[in-house]
Enzyme design. Sequence first.
Site, PDB file in Angstrom:
ATOM      1  N   ARG A 131       0.838  -1.228   0.000  1.00  0.00           N
ATOM      2  CA  ARG A 131       0.000   0.000   0.000  1.00  0.00           C
ATOM      3  C   ARG A 131       0.859   1.257   0.000  1.00  0.00           C
ATOM      4  O   ARG A 131       0.530   2.249   0.671  1.00  0.00           O
ATOM      5  CB  ARG A 131      -0.943   0.031   1.218  1.00  0.00           C
ATOM      6  CG  ARG A 131      -1.808  -1.168   1.394  1.00  0.00           C
ATOM      7  CD  ARG A 131      -2.890  -1.284   0.337  1.00  0.00           C
ATOM      8  NE  ARG A 131      -3.675  -2.464   0.621  1.00  0.00           N
ATOM      9  CZ  ARG A 131      -3.422  -3.659   0.093  1.00  0.00           C
ATOM     10  NH1 ARG A 131      -2.442  -3.813  -0.790  1.00  0.00           N
ATOM     11  NH2 ARG A 131      -4.169  -4.689   0.410  1.00  0.00           N
ATOM     12  N   SER A 167     -11.308   0.291   3.418  1.00  0.00           N
ATOM     13  CA  SER A 167     -10.450   0.036   4.583  1.00  0.00           C
ATOM     14  C   SER A 167      -9.852   1.361   5.029  1.00  0.00           C
ATOM     15  O   SER A 167      -9.198   2.044   4.249  1.00  0.00           O
ATOM     16  CB  SER A 167      -9.310  -0.911   4.221  1.00  0.00           C
ATOM     17  OG  SER A 167      -9.826  -2.155   3.897  1.00  0.00           O
ATOM     18  N   GLU A 205      -4.866   4.314   6.057  1.00  0.00           N
ATOM     19  CA  GLU A 205      -4.711   4.073   4.627  1.00  0.00           C
ATOM     20  C   GLU A 205      -5.332   5.263   3.871  1.00  0.00           C
ATOM     21  O   GLU A 205      -4.889   5.644   2.795  1.00  0.00           O
ATOM     22  CB  GLU A 205      -5.437   2.775   4.255  1.00  0.00           C
ATOM     23  CG  GLU A 205      -5.189   2.351   2.849  1.00  0.00           C
ATOM     24  CD  GLU A 205      -5.780   0.994   2.528  1.00  0.00           C
ATOM     25  OE1 GLU A 205      -5.370  -0.007   3.138  1.00  0.00           O
ATOM     26  OE2 GLU A 205      -6.662   0.964   1.670  1.00  0.00           O
TER      27      GLU A 205
END
Length: 340
Positions: free
Chosen positions: A164, A238, A335
Site C-alpha cells: 500500500r 479500509s 490508509e
Amino acid sequence: MEFREKVMLKDYTTFKIGGEARYFCEVKNIDELMEAVIFARKGDLPILIIGGGSNMLISDDGFLGLVIKMEIKGIEISETLNSALLAVGSGENWDSLVETSVSKGLYGLENLSGIPGTVGGTPVQNIGAYGVEVGEYIKDVEYFDTNDLKIKSLNGGECEFDYRDSIFKRSKSKKWIITRVTFELKKKAKLKLDYKDISEYFLQKNIKKLTLHAVRKAILEIRSRKFPDLKEVGTAGSFFKNPIVTKKHFLSLTKMYPDLPFYKASYGRVKIPLGWVLEHICGVKGVRINDVASFEKQALVLVNYGNAKSNDVYNYACEIQQQVLAKTGIEVEWEVRYVK
Ligand code: NAP
C-alpha cells in the site's frame, strides 16, 4: 475550461464528507491540465487532485485552493505474442478497466475487481487485494511535473512499490500529477486463488471451471458480502493499513492472544489482519458513534451513515488507533488520506 467556485467536495468523495473547494475544475487532457496548473500558480493556490475520491477524508472546512478532478480518459491496447500493453488515462474508472481486461482474456488484474476509484489513484497506494498488487502489472507511470510543467515517466521498478505504498506518497512527488498508467498483462497465466475467501467460494459453489470471468464474478460477490455498498453509505473502504510487525513483537502478542491470525511478510516480519484485532481485541466492530461506525461486516472499514462530520470520523479513527496501541503496542497507520 470552466473554473467553478465554492464547489461542495462531499459530492466528489465516496465518504460523502468534505466542505467547499475555493475553485474546482475537471480536466480532460494535458492542455487543460496545464491551464489548470497555471491558473493555480497565478493565484498562488495549492492544488488538490481528485480521481474517484475513494480514498480520502476531506475536512468540512473544505480546501482553500484549486481542486482538479482528473477526467483524462482513453485505453490504448497494443499486443505482443504473449502479452498486451494497456496505456490508460488516469481518469478512467478502475473497475471498468478490470472488466475490459477480463473480457479481452488478459490475466493480472482480475483479483482487483470491484475496487472503487480511478486508474490514476491505483499506483499511489499500490492497491492490492487477494494476493495481487497492482504494481506487479505496472510497466510505467506518466506524470505531469508541476515544478517545470513537463510530462515525465517512471518505469515500474522506479515507482518503489511496497505494501500500500509507492514513491507517489513521498514528499518529492507532492507536485506530480499522474496522467497515464501503462499495464502489462499476460495472455496466459496462473490464476491466484490461495486466499481463503476465494478458495472457499469455489469449493462451496462446487465450481470446477476456473476462468478469468469466474474469478472476477467470485471477487465481486465476496466483496459485496463484506464491504458496504457505496450507493447506501459513505465510506473510503479500509480506513487503516493492515500492520506489519517484527517477529519478536508478534510472538509477544501471541502470548496474550493465542488465536491471533497472521501471515508471513517480507524481511521475516509478520502481517496481522487488523480487522480481527478490531473485532476480537478492541470490540469495535459495528460500534456506531453518531453517524460514524466501524462497519458491522468488516471492522477495518469506517462508514458514514448520513451526516457524519469530518471531525467525527477523525476522532473515532484516533480513538481506534489509541485502543489498538494500548492493547497491542501496534501503531496503526491510516490508509485513507486526510485533507485538511
Ligand atoms: P482478508 O482477506 O480478510 O485479509 C485480511 C488480512 O489478512 C489482509 O492483511 C490480508 O493481506 C491478509 N491475508 C489474508 N489471506 C492471506 C493469505 N493467504 N496470504 C497473505 N495474506 C493474507 O481481507 P478483507 O478485509 O476481506 O479484504 C479483502 C482483500 O482486499 C484483502 O487482500 C485486502 O487487503 C484488500 N483490500 C485492499 C484495499 C486497498 O488496496 N485499498 C482496501 C480494502 C481491501 P493483504 O492485505 O496483503 O491482502
